[in-house]
Design a protein around this motif. Sequence first.
Motif, PDB file in Angstrom:
ATOM      1  N   THR A 269      -1.420 -19.527  -8.241  1.00  0.00           N
ATOM      2  CA  THR A 269      -0.779 -18.289  -7.790  1.00  0.00           C
ATOM      3  C   THR A 269      -1.832 -17.375  -7.176  1.00  0.00           C
ATOM      4  O   THR A 269      -2.909 -17.187  -7.746  1.00  0.00           O
ATOM      5  CB  THR A 269      -0.097 -17.565  -8.967  1.00  0.00           C
ATOM      6  N   TRP A 270      -1.494 -16.816  -6.014  1.00  0.00           N
ATOM      7  CA  TRP A 270      -2.383 -15.869  -5.339  1.00  0.00           C
ATOM      8  C   TRP A 270      -2.046 -14.447  -5.780  1.00  0.00           C
ATOM      9  O   TRP A 270      -0.866 -14.081  -5.874  1.00  0.00           O
ATOM     10  CB  TRP A 270      -2.237 -15.981  -3.827  1.00  0.00           C
ATOM     11  N   PHE A 271      -3.078 -13.657  -6.054  1.00  0.00           N
ATOM     12  CA  PHE A 271      -2.900 -12.260  -6.437  1.00  0.00           C
ATOM     13  C   PHE A 271      -3.733 -11.358  -5.525  1.00  0.00           C
ATOM     14  O   PHE A 271      -4.794 -11.761  -5.039  1.00  0.00           O
ATOM     15  CB  PHE A 271      -3.341 -12.015  -7.884  1.00  0.00           C
ATOM     16  N   GLU A 272      -3.217 -10.162  -5.321  1.00  0.00           N
ATOM     17  CA  GLU A 272      -4.020  -9.090  -4.732  1.00  0.00           C
ATOM     18  C   GLU A 272      -4.318  -8.103  -5.848  1.00  0.00           C
ATOM     19  O   GLU A 272      -3.403  -7.563  -6.471  1.00  0.00           O
ATOM     20  CB  GLU A 272      -3.273  -8.394  -3.596  1.00  0.00           C
ATOM     21  N   GLY A 273      -5.599  -7.897  -6.108  1.00  0.00           N
ATOM     22  CA  GLY A 273      -5.997  -6.960  -7.141  1.00  0.00           C
ATOM     23  C   GLY A 273      -6.342  -5.607  -6.537  1.00  0.00           C
ATOM     24  O   GLY A 273      -7.154  -5.526  -5.609  1.00  0.00           O
ATOM     25  N   ARG A 274      -5.714  -4.540  -7.045  1.00  0.00           N
ATOM     26  CA  ARG A 274      -6.024  -3.168  -6.619  1.00  0.00           C
ATOM     27  C   ARG A 274      -6.618  -2.442  -7.817  1.00  0.00           C
ATOM     28  O   ARG A 274      -5.946  -2.258  -8.825  1.00  0.00           O
ATOM     29  CB  ARG A 274      -4.770  -2.461  -6.110  1.00  0.00           C
ATOM     30  N   ILE A 275      -7.883  -2.053  -7.678  1.00  0.00           N
ATOM     31  CA  ILE A 275      -8.637  -1.561  -8.815  1.00  0.00           C
ATOM     32  C   ILE A 275      -9.027  -0.097  -8.568  1.00  0.00           C
ATOM     33  O   ILE A 275      -9.658   0.221  -7.557  1.00  0.00           O
ATOM     34  CB  ILE A 275      -9.911  -2.412  -9.037  1.00  0.00           C
ATOM     35  N   ALA A 276      -8.641   0.774  -9.489  1.00  0.00           N
ATOM     36  CA  ALA A 276      -8.962   2.209  -9.366  1.00  0.00           C
ATOM     37  C   ALA A 276      -9.659   2.683 -10.632  1.00  0.00           C
ATOM     38  O   ALA A 276      -9.235   2.346 -11.744  1.00  0.00           O
ATOM     39  CB  ALA A 276      -7.689   3.022  -9.129  1.00  0.00           C
ATOM     40  N   PRO A 277     -10.738   3.478 -10.482  1.00  0.00           N
ATOM     41  CA  PRO A 277     -11.448   3.984 -11.676  1.00  0.00           C
ATOM     42  C   PRO A 277     -10.641   5.055 -12.398  1.00  0.00           C
ATOM     43  O   PRO A 277      -9.946   5.855 -11.770  1.00  0.00           O
ATOM     44  CB  PRO A 277     -12.739   4.566 -11.087  1.00  0.00           C
ATOM     45  N   MET A 278     -10.725   5.062 -13.736  1.00  0.00           N
ATOM     46  CA  MET A 278     -10.100   6.107 -14.546  1.00  0.00           C
ATOM     47  C   MET A 278     -11.128   7.205 -14.789  1.00  0.00           C
ATOM     48  O   MET A 278     -12.322   6.928 -14.946  1.00  0.00           O
ATOM     49  CB  MET A 278      -9.623   5.528 -15.887  1.00  0.00           C
ATOM     50  N   HIS A 279     -10.679   8.457 -14.825  1.00  0.00           N
ATOM     51  CA  HIS A 279     -11.597   9.573 -14.983  1.00  0.00           C
ATOM     52  C   HIS A 279     -11.766   9.968 -16.448  1.00  0.00           C
ATOM     53  O   HIS A 279     -12.680  10.723 -16.791  1.00  0.00           O
ATOM     54  CB  HIS A 279     -11.120  10.768 -14.152  1.00  0.00           C
ATOM     55  N   ASN A 280     -10.911   9.469 -17.322  1.00  0.00           N
ATOM     56  CA  ASN A 280     -11.058   9.709 -18.754  1.00  0.00           C
ATOM     57  C   ASN A 280     -11.640   8.463 -19.413  1.00  0.00           C
ATOM     58  O   ASN A 280     -11.240   7.347 -19.111  1.00  0.00           O
ATOM     59  CB  ASN A 280      -9.709  10.042 -19.397  1.00  0.00           C
ATOM     60  N   ARG A 281     -12.594   8.669 -20.304  1.00  0.00           N
ATOM     61  CA  ARG A 281     -13.209   7.540 -20.985  1.00  0.00           C
ATOM     62  C   ARG A 281     -12.302   7.010 -22.101  1.00  0.00           C
ATOM     63  O   ARG A 281     -11.508   7.766 -22.671  1.00  0.00           O
ATOM     64  CB  ARG A 281     -14.566   7.954 -21.576  1.00  0.00           C
ATOM     65  N   THR A 296       1.701 -14.767  -3.541  1.00  0.00           N
ATOM     66  CA  THR A 296       1.795 -16.188  -3.210  1.00  0.00           C
ATOM     67  C   THR A 296       2.759 -16.413  -2.055  1.00  0.00           C
ATOM     68  O   THR A 296       2.449 -17.122  -1.087  1.00  0.00           O
ATOM     69  CB  THR A 296       2.253 -16.990  -4.438  1.00  0.00           C
ATOM     70  N   GLU A 297       3.944 -15.792  -2.135  1.00  0.00           N
ATOM     71  CA  GLU A 297       4.937 -15.978  -1.072  1.00  0.00           C
ATOM     72  C   GLU A 297       4.417 -15.421   0.252  1.00  0.00           C
ATOM     73  O   GLU A 297       4.619 -16.022   1.316  1.00  0.00           O
ATOM     74  CB  GLU A 297       6.243 -15.279  -1.466  1.00  0.00           C
ATOM     75  N   HIS A 298       3.731 -14.281   0.181  1.00  0.00           N
ATOM     76  CA  HIS A 298       3.148 -13.691   1.392  1.00  0.00           C
ATOM     77  C   HIS A 298       2.123 -14.638   2.003  1.00  0.00           C
ATOM     78  O   HIS A 298       2.088 -14.812   3.228  1.00  0.00           O
ATOM     79  CB  HIS A 298       2.488 -12.355   1.053  1.00  0.00           C
ATOM     80  N   LYS A 299       1.315 -15.256   1.158  1.00  0.00           N
ATOM     81  CA  LYS A 299       0.313 -16.209   1.634  1.00  0.00           C
ATOM     82  C   LYS A 299       0.985 -17.407   2.305  1.00  0.00           C
ATOM     83  O   LYS A 299       0.522 -17.903   3.343  1.00  0.00           O
ATOM     84  CB  LYS A 299      -0.550 -16.690   0.467  1.00  0.00           C
ATOM     85  N   GLN A 300       2.079 -17.879   1.712  1.00  0.00           N
ATOM     86  CA  GLN A 300       2.788 -19.019   2.291  1.00  0.00           C
ATOM     87  C   GLN A 300       3.371 -18.662   3.652  1.00  0.00           C
ATOM     88  O   GLN A 300       3.278 -19.445   4.604  1.00  0.00           O
ATOM     89  CB  GLN A 300       3.897 -19.473   1.340  1.00  0.00           C
ATOM     90  N   ILE A 301       3.954 -17.464   3.748  1.00  0.00           N
ATOM     91  CA  ILE A 301       4.509 -17.020   5.026  1.00  0.00           C
ATOM     92  C   ILE A 301       3.395 -16.852   6.057  1.00  0.00           C
ATOM     93  O   ILE A 301       3.555 -17.217   7.227  1.00  0.00           O
ATOM     94  CB  ILE A 301       5.289 -15.697   4.838  1.00  0.00           C
ATOM     95  N   GLU A 302       2.270 -16.313   5.610  1.00  0.00           N
ATOM     96  CA  GLU A 302       1.127 -16.124   6.509  1.00  0.00           C
ATOM     97  C   GLU A 302       0.630 -17.469   7.030  1.00  0.00           C
ATOM     98  O   GLU A 302       0.337 -17.616   8.227  1.00  0.00           O
ATOM     99  CB  GLU A 302       0.014 -15.407   5.743  1.00  0.00           C
ATOM    100  N   THR A 303       0.566 -18.463   6.121  1.00  0.00           N
ATOM    101  CA  THR A 303       0.129 -19.806   6.524  1.00  0.00           C
ATOM    102  C   THR A 303       1.108 -20.413   7.510  1.00  0.00           C
ATOM    103  O   THR A 303       0.713 -21.027   8.513  1.00  0.00           O
ATOM    104  CB  THR A 303      -0.005 -20.706   5.284  1.00  0.00           C
ATOM    105  N   GLN A 304       2.417 -20.243   7.233  1.00  0.00           N
ATOM    106  CA  GLN A 304       3.431 -20.780   8.128  1.00  0.00           C
ATOM    107  C   GLN A 304       3.353 -20.115   9.496  1.00  0.00           C
ATOM    108  O   GLN A 304       3.511 -20.774  10.532  1.00  0.00           O
ATOM    109  CB  GLN A 304       4.825 -20.582   7.526  1.00  0.00           C
TER     110      GLN A 304
END
Length: 603
Positions: A269-281, A296-304
């Motif tokens: 399975t293909w994932f897009e990770g979006r990572i944002a820092p938290m300001h509270n510890r 994954t589906e987006h990747k398949q469509i892109e490949t097609q």
Amino acid sequence: MEKKPTYEELEKQLAESVSSRLAESQQRESYQRQYLNLFENVNISIWNEDLSEVFDALGQLREEGVVDLKKHLTEQPQIAWALATKVKVLHVNQATLKLFESPAEGVLLNQISNVFGSDAIEVLIEELCAIWNKEEFFSSEANFLTLNGREIKTIVSLKIPDDREGFKNIPIIIQDITELDYQKDQLNAIVEALPDITFIIDEDGKYIEILTSRDELLFDKLQNLKGNLIRDVLPEKHADLFLATIAKALKTDQKQIVEYELEVAQGNTWFEGRIAPMHNRINNKQAVVWLAIDITEHKQIETQFRQSQKMEAIGILTGGIAHEFNNLLAPILGYAELFLDNKSEDDPDYRGLNQIFIAGNRAKVLVQQLLAYGRQSMSQREPVQIETVVTEALNLIRNTFPSNITIKKQIQTELPLIYAMPNEVHQIIINLLVNARHAMPDGGKLLVNIKEKQPNQPAAGKSSDPVSGYICLTVHDTGEGIEPASLERIFDPFFTTKDIGQGSGLGLSVVQGIVEQHNGVIEVESELGKGASFHVFFPIADVDTEPQHAITSPLQKGDGNVLVIDDERMILDLAEKMLSKLNYNVTTCISCKKGLKILTESP
């Protein structure tokens, strides 16, 4: 004998005692004033309650032999309600009046029974059990109603006294969490609705929290990640990527985006990770929010899409080079044929010239395959007896098959005609037969079957003409079968499983191109170790016309004049030699204007 204190000494002791008690009283009064000030002005609801009679009643139950208070009260809730009547609310602060929307303390206390929510009995039983078990604190969520009927959600908490005296005046703290609970519900609803997975991960790569829908197939497995380190649960390559991305997000204080592929229960399975820092510890450590989006589906469509672009580009390219390539082949084949006509088979040059002629024809076939793939072939459709084309193809190719391959055909009698291009149908059959031969290097059985049959999928062509039925051509081999991964790509141009030099990878893509051009369907079945079957469906021709047959006759010599115009000098030279050999007077011209001038001057 002990000396008795004098009157003065007694008077001094008494004065000191009175002074000490007065100081203690003043201190208590000071503390009381401070408490009352805090009680009245703090922005949290506080009730002062007298639970001494509740304390006594619980003691009486213990004397009566009650051991499990929770079970006792749950089975007899009327006893819990009777204990509730022994609770005395002594005083409430201003924050309480505001929370319960009451104009005055007396109004609230007169209607106190109306403010308890539907879970009041459960909360009361939990509170009584905490007192029974001599716990130090009690805290629980509880629902209340304001005097206006609005539902509020709260947390009720109190410190449980050590003795009966302390139960005479207990501060009960009620904290309003209605908005917090609403936001929590909102967050849970969003998490449940979204297909994405949200992780909270600290700077060390420890999973702090995982938020995902309970419908997620991996829900239980994901929840088990809490408290684990990334390096303990992910392959080294992915762990390095995750930790480097987290470190970059924390260092730059900017959002990061990465794409990665993980092997999960459903497969890769293909994932897009979006990572944002938290300001509270969290636990005195920096942390990030990591949103994992399944792409994954987006990747398949892109490949097609990329594949379709590549195929379109190849189609355009083949149309552009075919004319030039044929211009190069024409003199090679033409001159080779001319020289062969002048040579006997005993001539030492004959074999070499014949190899040139054979190689040129192979190149010609390759050009035809490219044109068929590019859908630019200029053949004309006509009613065709497919069984005749199949028989001709089998007769042509049979001698190229090794003796350890048995060929068998099954053809339905009185088959309808198909509306097709005969040479391209012939190309389909040849390509499928050659593929079948390569699939059986150690021998086997080849079955060619033709019958009326409906396809399992819609036609791949663009024609909207109604179709009365289909003729199905099946080529089945008992070879090695096709790998599942290869099965998805067998119609891709230039894809081949053969060794280098053994195939161009155009055979099946050419077949698919021709089938779509005929508004037909091609289906494939294969099982490893049991061979493969290719089913090609041609629309039945809605005509009763007999198929046309080409009429061939030997070339006739003549004595006329012929003007040949072409922009390729090699083609002109070849045409001049070939026509001259047939006794024609040949004039060649590389320019159309010059050719028109010649015709005008010498008609």
